[in-house]
Design a protein around this motif. Structure first.
Motif, mmCIF file in Angstrom:
data_model
loop_
_atom_site.group_PDB
_atom_site.id
_atom_site.type_symbol
_atom_site.label_atom_id
_atom_site.label_comp_id
_atom_site.label_asym_id
_atom_site.label_seq_id
_atom_site.Cartn_x
_atom_site.Cartn_y
_atom_site.Cartn_z
ATOM 1 N N PRO A 148 -2.910 39.692 77.704
ATOM 2 C CA PRO A 148 -1.451 39.718 77.814
ATOM 3 C C PRO A 148 -0.757 38.714 76.896
ATOM 4 O O PRO A 148 0.417 38.883 76.573
ATOM 5 N N GLU A 201 -0.002 41.046 85.342
ATOM 6 C CA GLU A 201 0.128 41.327 86.778
ATOM 7 C C GLU A 201 -1.239 41.547 87.411
ATOM 8 O O GLU A 201 -1.507 41.066 88.511
ATOM 9 N N ASP A 239 2.421 45.205 72.820
ATOM 10 C CA ASP A 239 3.074 46.160 73.718
ATOM 11 C C ASP A 239 3.480 45.417 74.992
ATOM 12 O O ASP A 239 2.627 45.023 75.798
ATOM 13 N N ALA A 240 4.750 45.220 75.174
ATOM 14 C CA ALA A 240 5.254 44.411 76.298
ATOM 15 C C ALA A 240 4.834 44.976 77.646
ATOM 16 O O ALA A 240 4.506 44.219 78.568
ATOM 17 N N ASP A 241 4.845 46.307 77.783
ATOM 18 C CA ASP A 241 4.473 46.913 79.062
ATOM 19 C C ASP A 241 2.988 46.688 79.375
ATOM 20 O O ASP A 241 2.628 46.364 80.497
ATOM 21 N N ARG A 242 2.134 46.876 78.368
ATOM 22 C CA ARG A 242 0.692 46.633 78.570
ATOM 23 C C ARG A 242 0.443 45.165 78.875
ATOM 24 O O ARG A 242 -0.352 44.827 79.754
ATOM 25 N N ASP A 246 -1.117 40.879 73.215
ATOM 26 C CA ASP A 246 -0.778 42.292 73.037
ATOM 27 C C ASP A 246 0.693 42.440 72.660
ATOM 28 O O ASP A 246 1.569 41.868 73.295
ATOM 29 N N GLN A 261 2.480 43.009 80.231
ATOM 30 C CA GLN A 261 2.962 42.710 81.580
ATOM 31 C C GLN A 261 1.992 43.268 82.626
ATOM 32 O O GLN A 261 1.685 42.596 83.608
ATOM 33 N N GLY A 262 1.506 44.485 82.411
ATOM 34 C CA GLY A 262 0.550 45.081 83.350
ATOM 35 C C GLY A 262 -0.723 44.263 83.452
ATOM 36 O O GLY A 262 -1.250 44.037 84.548
#
Length: 92
Positions: free
Chosen positions: A68, A82, A73-76, A71, A78-79
């Motif tokens: 994280p 999390e 890709d902000a969504d990846r 990466d 963040q996932g």
């Protein structure tokens, strides 16, 4: 290079501490220490194993799934962050 190889010395030291904790449980059983004290020793072992497991899972996610912190890709990212938080919480 695998994260377990890169962190070999640190992980091996943790395993050796776990071995020492298990030997303390064995000695307590052999010397007939009260069960409350043995339960505390076993709880300590459980916490140490969970800590080792958490570290291994987190490193696995960062090295083999997605880091994280790196990466784009902000969504990846963040996932993954999390997921790491959930693993840490679960193994406490």
């Amino acid at each position: 290079m695998s994260h377990t190889i890169a962190e070999k010395a640190k992980l091996t030291a943790r395993v050796r501490r776990l071995k020492g904790q298990m030997e303390a449980v064995e000695r307590a059983l052999e010397t007939e220490v009260p069960c409350g004290e043995i339960l505390n020793l076993v709880a300590s072992v459980r916490g140490a194993v969970n800590g080792l497991m958490g570290e291994l899972i987190e490193d696995h996610i960062r090295m083999h799934v997605v880091d994280p912190d790196k990466d784009g890709d902000a969504d990846r990212a963040q996932g993954a962050a999390e997921l790491i938080d959930v693993v840490r919480t679960y193994l406490k």
